[in-house]
Scaffold this motif. Structure first.
Motif, mmCIF file in Angstrom:
data_model
loop_
_atom_site.group_PDB
_atom_site.id
_atom_site.type_symbol
_atom_site.label_atom_id
_atom_site.label_comp_id
_atom_site.label_asym_id
_atom_site.label_seq_id
_atom_site.Cartn_x
_atom_site.Cartn_y
_atom_site.Cartn_z
ATOM 1 N N LYS A 56 0.814 -1.228 0.000
ATOM 2 C CA LYS A 56 0.000 0.000 0.000
ATOM 3 C C LYS A 56 0.845 1.275 0.000
ATOM 4 O O LYS A 56 0.441 2.299 -0.540
ATOM 5 C CB LYS A 56 -0.965 0.012 1.192
ATOM 6 N N PHE A 57 2.036 1.184 0.574
ATOM 7 C CA PHE A 57 2.894 2.372 0.603
ATOM 8 C C PHE A 57 3.528 2.609 -0.779
ATOM 9 O O PHE A 57 3.716 3.740 -1.201
ATOM 10 C CB PHE A 57 3.957 2.212 1.701
ATOM 11 N N THR A 58 3.819 1.515 -1.467
ATOM 12 C CA THR A 58 4.315 1.637 -2.854
ATOM 13 C C THR A 58 3.234 2.277 -3.708
ATOM 14 O O THR A 58 3.503 3.187 -4.499
ATOM 15 C CB THR A 58 4.662 0.248 -3.432
ATOM 16 N N ASP A 59 2.003 1.802 -3.512
ATOM 17 C CA ASP A 59 0.857 2.399 -4.211
ATOM 18 C C ASP A 59 0.834 3.902 -4.002
ATOM 19 O O ASP A 59 0.744 4.671 -4.954
ATOM 20 C CB ASP A 59 -0.446 1.856 -3.599
ATOM 21 N N LEU A 60 0.910 4.305 -2.747
ATOM 22 C CA LEU A 60 0.860 5.736 -2.424
ATOM 23 C C LEU A 60 1.948 6.496 -3.173
ATOM 24 O O LEU A 60 1.683 7.525 -3.805
ATOM 25 C CB LEU A 60 1.031 5.953 -0.907
ATOM 26 N N LEU A 61 3.150 5.948 -3.133
ATOM 27 C CA LEU A 61 4.269 6.658 -3.763
ATOM 28 C C LEU A 61 4.113 6.724 -5.286
ATOM 29 O O LEU A 61 4.523 7.700 -5.907
ATOM 30 C CB LEU A 61 5.597 6.005 -3.366
#
Ligand code: TMP
Length: 196
Positions: A56-61
């Motif tokens: 999910k953090f990769t998604d955000l970035l």
């Protein structure tokens, strides 16, 4: 800014509004996020590919990377010079990544402020949809991206997130897309003409 969950009709309304601007010869640009500029469209393909499964953090970035490209290639140049219509923007990141996926809100706000600096959103049309209609509309969509396969619990969280962002704000108009689309079209046009 046109916001809302999948199947809420935002893309239909943004298209109508842009046709109106074209007819009136008012300078504008229309973009979508993720996507918009050439590089952002490349990032869009990567994120929304059905086979993609990022943390999910990769998604955000990735969403933020797409936004950063738009800032440098589109937004900065056109801000206050043309009407800018955006199909999803800041609120989608908070609604999906924070309220939907649980990413820390402070991090999202901080990265947004780093990227967008002083650029502010003037007005937001938030399109909402009830669960029954969402189910029907999602069924009709042919090109399901990976988010379209999320369950209804997820979409409820995301939509509630959008509504929290709109609560008590003067520069938001909540559109109930369970009402006839023509009625909503005229509600949006009335407001939009005043804004222009
Ligand atoms: P759409 O173009 O059909 O609206 O699909 C874009 C998808 O990307 C949609 O599921 C919402 C998601 N999204 C986020 O999760 N975060 C964001 O910041 C943005 C702009 C979109």
């Amino acid at each position: 800014m046109f916001e809302g969950i999948e199947g809420s009709g935002k893309s239909y309304h943004i298209k109508n509004v842009s046709n109106y601007l074209k007819k009136k010869k008012i300078k504008f640009i229309k973009i979508r996020e993720p996507g918009g500029s050439i590089n952002s469209e490349k990032i869009r393909k990567l994120i929304l590919n059905k086979k993609s499964k990022f943390d999910k953090f990769t998604d955000l970035l990735l969403y933020m990377a797409s936004r950063n490209e738009n800032f440098h290639n589109i937004l900065l140049k056109n801000n206050k010079k043309k009407v800018i219509l955006i199909d999803r923007f800041l609120d989608s990141t908070i609604a999906y990544q924070h309220y939907g996926m649980g990413v820390n809100l402070k991090i999202i706000k901080y990265i947004n402020s780093l990227i967008l600096k002083k650029i502010k959103v003037n007005f937001t049309f938030l399109n909402t949809v009830n669960k029954k209609n969402l189910k029907l509309r999602l069924k009709k969509r042919k090109n399901l991206n990976r988010y379209d396969n999320f369950n209804f619990k997820f979409y409820s969280k995301v939509q509630n997130g959008f509504l929290k962002l709109a609560k008590n704000k003067k520069n938001y108009l909540i559109i109930d897309s369970n009402l006839p689309i023509k009625l909503n079209k005229s509600i949006i046009f009335n407001k939009f003409k005043k804004l222009i």
